[in-house]
Design a protein around this motif. Structure first.
Motif, PDB file in Angstrom:
ATOM      1  N   VAL A  42       0.993  -1.211  -0.119  1.00 27.65           N
ATOM      2  CA  VAL A  42      -0.065  -0.039   0.070  1.00 27.65           C
ATOM      3  C   VAL A  42       0.833   1.323   0.094  1.00 27.65           C
ATOM      4  CG1 VAL A  42      -1.622   1.235   1.117  1.00 27.65           C
ATOM      5  CG2 VAL A  42      -1.761  -1.269   1.263  1.00 27.65           C
ATOM      6  N   LEU A  43       1.015   1.866  -1.124  1.00 27.16           N
ATOM      7  CA  LEU A  43       1.789   3.251  -1.352  1.00 27.16           C
ATOM      8  C   LEU A  43       0.915   4.331  -1.369  1.00 27.16           C
ATOM      9  CD1 LEU A  43       4.066   1.210  -4.186  1.00 27.16           C
ATOM     10  CD2 LEU A  43       4.186   1.336  -1.568  1.00 27.16           C
ATOM     11  N   HIS A  44       1.084   5.324  -0.588  1.00 29.20           N
ATOM     12  CA  HIS A  44       0.439   6.662  -0.580  1.00 29.20           C
ATOM     13  C   HIS A  44       1.110   7.675  -1.492  1.00 29.20           C
ATOM     14  CE1 HIS A  44      -1.534   4.618   2.945  1.00 29.20           C
ATOM     15  NE2 HIS A  44      -0.447   4.746   3.684  1.00 29.20           N
ATOM     16  N   PRO A  45       0.235   8.560  -1.897  1.00 34.69           N
ATOM     17  CA  PRO A  45       0.746   9.559  -2.703  1.00 34.69           C
ATOM     18  C   PRO A  45       2.131  10.341  -1.770  1.00 34.69           C
ATOM     19  CG  PRO A  45      -1.632   9.774  -2.510  1.00 34.69           C
ATOM     20  CD  PRO A  45      -1.075   8.730  -1.554  1.00 34.69           C
ATOM     21  N   GLU A 107      -3.863   9.143  -5.571  1.00 39.22           N
ATOM     22  CA  GLU A 107      -4.654   7.977  -5.012  1.00 39.22           C
ATOM     23  C   GLU A 107      -3.619   6.848  -4.582  1.00 39.22           C
ATOM     24  OE1 GLU A 107      -7.568   4.513  -7.093  1.00 39.22           O
ATOM     25  OE2 GLU A 107      -6.720   5.985  -8.380  1.00 39.22           O
ATOM     26  N   ASP A 108      -3.831   6.346  -3.626  1.00 37.32           N
ATOM     27  CA  ASP A 108      -2.905   5.222  -3.259  1.00 37.32           C
ATOM     28  C   ASP A 108      -2.737   4.157  -4.224  1.00 37.32           C
ATOM     29  OD1 ASP A 108      -2.852   6.479  -0.586  1.00 37.32           O
ATOM     30  OD2 ASP A 108      -4.218   4.498   0.373  1.00 37.32           O
ATOM     31  N   VAL A 109      -1.603   3.608  -4.259  1.00 37.28           N
ATOM     32  CA  VAL A 109      -1.254   2.637  -5.332  1.00 37.28           C
ATOM     33  C   VAL A 109      -1.290   1.407  -4.492  1.00 37.28           C
ATOM     34  CG1 VAL A 109       0.438   1.291  -6.547  1.00 37.28           C
ATOM     35  CG2 VAL A 109       0.117   3.702  -6.983  1.00 37.28           C
ATOM     36  N   VAL A 110      -1.998   0.175  -4.720  1.00 38.15           N
ATOM     37  CA  VAL A 110      -2.212  -1.016  -3.993  1.00 38.15           C
ATOM     38  C   VAL A 110      -1.890  -2.093  -5.041  1.00 38.15           C
ATOM     39  CG1 VAL A 110      -3.585  -2.353  -2.546  1.00 38.15           C
ATOM     40  CG2 VAL A 110      -3.766  -0.088  -2.404  1.00 38.15           C
ATOM     41  N   ILE A 111      -0.888  -2.910  -4.353  1.00 34.67           N
ATOM     42  CA  ILE A 111      -0.295  -3.778  -5.414  1.00 34.67           C
ATOM     43  C   ILE A 111      -0.418  -5.310  -4.656  1.00 34.67           C
ATOM     44  CG2 ILE A 111       1.761  -4.673  -6.802  1.00 34.67           C
ATOM     45  CD1 ILE A 111       2.513  -1.744  -6.707  1.00 34.67           C
ATOM     46  N   VAL A 112      -0.589  -6.308  -5.233  1.00 31.72           N
ATOM     47  CA  VAL A 112      -0.257  -7.749  -4.836  1.00 31.72           C
ATOM     48  C   VAL A 112       0.822  -8.207  -5.553  1.00 31.72           C
ATOM     49  CG1 VAL A 112      -1.480  -9.768  -4.567  1.00 31.72           C
ATOM     50  CG2 VAL A 112      -2.710  -7.985  -4.135  1.00 31.72           C
ATOM     51  N   ASP A 113       1.873  -8.752  -4.821  1.00 26.98           N
ATOM     52  CA  ASP A 113       3.177  -8.951  -5.445  1.00 26.98           C
ATOM     53  C   ASP A 113       3.443 -10.522  -5.018  1.00 26.98           C
ATOM     54  OD1 ASP A 113       5.719  -9.617  -5.947  1.00 26.98           O
ATOM     55  OD2 ASP A 113       6.228  -7.327  -6.052  1.00 26.98           O
TER      56      ASP A 113
END
Length: 124
Positions: A42-45, A107-113
């Motif tokens: 979860v990566l915020h601006p 917008e938050d970047v949300v990634i499943v890795d």
């Protein structure tokens, strides 16, 4: 013909991760299951790997390869060879070692890795 599975069934969610690694402007939530590691980032601006994670990694570029599904937001990626591109929600990306990345917009970047979470932003 009946087939039998030798592996136990597992079902997990990120509400109860095995590990949470906090860093400036974000966090990595990590699950260890089925003999592997999966992470939700979860990566915020304002997040940028070279500013927020590089001090922990101690490398010039991110050296974790990633195979990931992007749930939300836009991530700009810059490879060590100079190639640059945006990855948006709904995309799947495969990033080799040697990259920087940052959140574009508010917008938050949300990634499943599925590949790069085992040691990502790990301290100690």
């Amino acid at each position: 013909m009946t087939m039998h599975s030798t592996q136990a069934v597992e079902s997990r969610d990120f509400d109860r991760p095995d590990d949470v690694r906090e860093f400036e402007h974000g966090r990595a939530e990590v699950l260890d299951m089925a003999g592997g590691t999966i992470g939700r980032f979860v990566l915020h601006p304002g997040w940028r790997w070279s500013q927020d994670v590089k001090p922990m990694a101690g490398t010039e570029w991110c050296e974790a390869p990633h195979f990931q599904y992007h749930l939300s937001g836009t991530l700009h990626v810059q490879m060590a060879d100079g190639q640059e591109f945006d990855v948006e929600a709904g995309s799947v990306s495969s990033l080799p070692r040697g990259h920087d990345a940052w959140v574009v917009g508010d917008e938050d970047v949300v990634i499943v890795d599925w590949c790069g979470a085992s040691d990502y932003a790990r301290t100690g």
